[in-house]
Design an enzyme around this catalytic site. Sequence first.
Site, PDB file in Angstrom:
ATOM      1  N   SER A  32      48.629 -23.045  24.962  1.00  0.00           N
ATOM      2  CA  SER A  32      48.299 -24.444  24.988  1.00  0.00           C
ATOM      3  C   SER A  32      50.413 -24.800  25.429  1.00  0.00           C
ATOM      4  O   SER A  32      50.830 -26.230  25.346  1.00  0.00           O
ATOM      5  CB  SER A  32      48.041 -24.915  23.549  1.00  0.00           C
ATOM      6  OG  SER A  32      49.299 -23.990  21.958  1.00  0.00           O
TER       7      SER A  32
ATOM      8  N   LYS B  16      50.557 -31.038  24.588  1.00  0.00           N
ATOM      9  CA  LYS B  16      49.957 -32.400  24.326  1.00  0.00           C
ATOM     10  C   LYS B  16      50.389 -33.411  24.782  1.00  0.00           C
ATOM     11  O   LYS B  16      50.192 -35.051  24.939  1.00  0.00           O
ATOM     12  CB  LYS B  16      50.526 -32.304  22.739  1.00  0.00           C
ATOM     13  CG  LYS B  16      51.093 -31.326  21.974  1.00  0.00           C
ATOM     14  CD  LYS B  16      49.980 -32.397  21.043  1.00  0.00           C
ATOM     15  CE  LYS B  16      49.822 -31.632  19.534  1.00  0.00           C
ATOM     16  NZ  LYS B  16      48.999 -31.477  18.772  1.00  0.00           N
TER      17      LYS B  16
END
Length: 333
Positions: A302, A51
């Site tokens: 992720s 992110k």
Amino acid sequence: MLSASDVDAAARRLTGAVVRTPVVSSPALTRTVGAPVVCKAENLQHGGAFKFRGALHALLGLSDARRARGVVGASSGNHGGALALAGHELGVPVTVVLPADVPEVKADRARSLGAQVVFYDRHTQDRDALVAELADRHGYTIVPSADHPDVMAGAGTLAVELLDQAPDVRTVLVPVGGGGLAAGCATWLAEAAPHVRVIGVEPEDAADTAASLVAGERVQIGAPATCADGLRHTTPPAGPFAVNQQHLAGVVTVSEAEIGTAMRWCFEHLRMVVEPSGATALAALAARWGEIGEGPVGVVLSGGNVTWDTFAQMVGEPGGNPVRGLREHEHAA
């Protein structure tokens, strides 16, 4: 619509500002799957998740005046932490809107970086309405976790690195929450390497994008109860969904037990700690290989922001999720 040139521009802008995360592999995983596998370790990114790429790129694209007024973003945790970190580095005031049931480690990280944290109840409150109210009241710029061209382009820089590090990949597995990571990666690969398929992976209980792709339009599902807190979306945002409709090769789903198995496997064989959302794409290898098809495979890990209690519950025996899947396949190989 997002373009590959947008992702290329983001990659140039972010050079030296984000971690060029490594790709890691394991002979055991390759034997288990029957095809070469590499994992892109975004759990080692600044802030512990991919992110940061999109959050920093979005803030870099703001005017000085908008930066001075501050930004606001809603998040299940990792986007909020990434936005707080990017704001801390650039001197931008940040307000993060988090669900009340978010893991405390994610809220604490945002606060430690100077962000203001506002909680909401994901079952009874409209988070987007709350974000819009805060933006209107204070003059903040809204930086969403996925539905923003700069955020998607920043996330897509992961694919630029992956293809450079592992040029032989033919399939890329990407976890899907808001869909911004999948959209950024799929957009760039569609032009730069059209032979590479991008497949999204969602928890069975949070398969809003899978359902929407089948329906041909965005659909709403009930509030998910999945352990993958970063993927608990009830409907895909409009921007990423439009891109993913065009470029994703498909979406597969995995169970909670399969996510726990993948977390344990990462720890045992890759020496990586990943959060449930971060292990979701890896979980698809053993559980859905017949639907995925061609290797070599690139798997996006992720994020790694997980509390010890959650990690132990997910991977532990007994009392946690059943540890099957990859281990059974490995023993059978």
